[in-house]
Design an enzyme around this catalytic site. Structure first.
Site, PDB file in Angstrom:
ATOM      1  N   GLY A   1       3.765  -6.964  -0.717  1.00 53.06           N
ATOM      2  CA  GLY A   1       3.660  -5.858  -1.658  1.00 53.06           C
ATOM      3  C   GLY A   1       4.724  -4.818  -1.385  1.00 53.06           C
ATOM      4  O   GLY A   1       5.791  -5.119  -0.848  1.00 53.06           O
ATOM      5  N   CYS A   2       4.447  -3.587  -1.739  1.00 53.79           N
ATOM      6  CA  CYS A   2       5.397  -2.494  -1.539  1.00 53.79           C
ATOM      7  C   CYS A   2       5.833  -2.426  -0.079  1.00 53.79           C
ATOM      8  O   CYS A   2       5.008  -2.370   0.830  1.00 53.79           O
ATOM      9  CB  CYS A   2       4.756  -1.172  -1.950  1.00 53.79           C
ATOM     10  N   PHE A   3       7.144  -2.403   0.145  1.00 51.75           N
ATOM     11  CA  PHE A   3       7.615  -2.434   1.528  1.00 51.75           C
ATOM     12  C   PHE A   3       7.394  -1.123   2.269  1.00 51.75           C
ATOM     13  O   PHE A   3       7.481  -1.086   3.492  1.00 51.75           O
ATOM     14  CB  PHE A   3       9.074  -2.869   1.641  1.00 51.75           C
ATOM     15  N   TRP A   4       7.087  -0.023   1.557  1.00 51.59           N
ATOM     16  CA  TRP A   4       6.853   1.244   2.254  1.00 51.59           C
ATOM     17  C   TRP A   4       5.723   1.119   3.272  1.00 51.59           C
ATOM     18  O   TRP A   4       5.849   1.540   4.427  1.00 51.59           O
ATOM     19  CB  TRP A   4       6.503   2.342   1.263  1.00 51.59           C
TER      20      TRP A   4
END
Length: 225
Positions: A56-59
């Site tokens: 998912g979102c790499f953050w």
């Protein structure tokens, strides 16, 4: 384009997190998993190894592994696609084949590959969500592991088989297991995004629970930043 919001009031995030249903949902998103049944140390050179995880979102994935003892470097970027040097906008179109991912370099004498797998499958993301993760939808948000050696491949497939046989999750694991070809670092503003925007609504609702779950479930491996 990504469905991630740019800015929201931290107060609204606090109100959302205060709802009993939301707290229960996030607790279920971080199941306690068994250790890998066979987790022999990998053969590595110079006391370091690397792997690329997409969840998912790499953050949030970056934020989790930056707080794992033995991890020496975490870089957000793009993997698994067909276009050279893609931009965030290109990847967000879902047309390049890339996944938002993080490149992890670690010291196997401090944290094992098997332990990284356990963290990835338990607190970093939900491996049963096909081509999406929470509010973010598209193939760029798929669950994937890009291995850098035959040993990593064997341990990854073995752990997935173990979790599947134990019926650890209510739905099938959909994590792609593929050879690491090319990793493209993301733009500078994505690096360390969690720490630079701690009060952003998206971070508070989606990523802070992951870091909290890491600290709770893996206290011996957790390190504060």
């Amino acid at each position: 384009m990504s469905t991630r919001p740019s800015t929201f009031a931290p107060l609204l995030a606090a109100l959302v997190l205060g709802l009993p249903g939301c707290q229960k949902a996030r607790a279920n998103e971080a199941p306690a998993l068994p250790d890998a049944s066979i987790a022999a140390p990998l053969t590595v050179a110079a006391g370091r190894d690397s792997v690329v995880f997409a969840g998912g979102c790499f953050w949030g994935v970056e934020a989790v592994f930056e707080r794992v003892k033995g991890v020496t470097s975490v870089v957000s970027g793009y993997a698994g696609g067909t276009v050279a040097n893609p931009s965030y906008e290109m990847v967000s179109s879902s047309r390049t084949g890339h996944a938002e991912a993080v490149k992890i370099v670690y010291d196997p004498s401090v944290v094992s590959y098997a332990q990284l797998l356990k963290i990835f499958f338990s607190v970093a993301h939900d491996p049963t969500q096909l081509n999406y993760q929470g509010p973010d939808h598209g193939t760029q948000y798929r669950s994937a592991i890009f291995y850098s050696s035959a040993e990593q491949k064997a341990q990854t497939e073995g752990y997935v088989a173990q979790l599947t046989q134990a019926r650890t999750f209510r739905a099938p694991i959909v994590t792609q297991v593929a050879s690491w070809q090319t990793f493209w670092p993301a733009e500078d503003y994505h690096q360390g995004y969690y720490d630079q925007h701690p009060d952003q609504y998206y971070i508070v609702v989606n990523d802070k629970p992951k870091v909290a779950a890491l600290q709770q479930q893996f206290p011996a491996l957790y390190r504060a930043r």
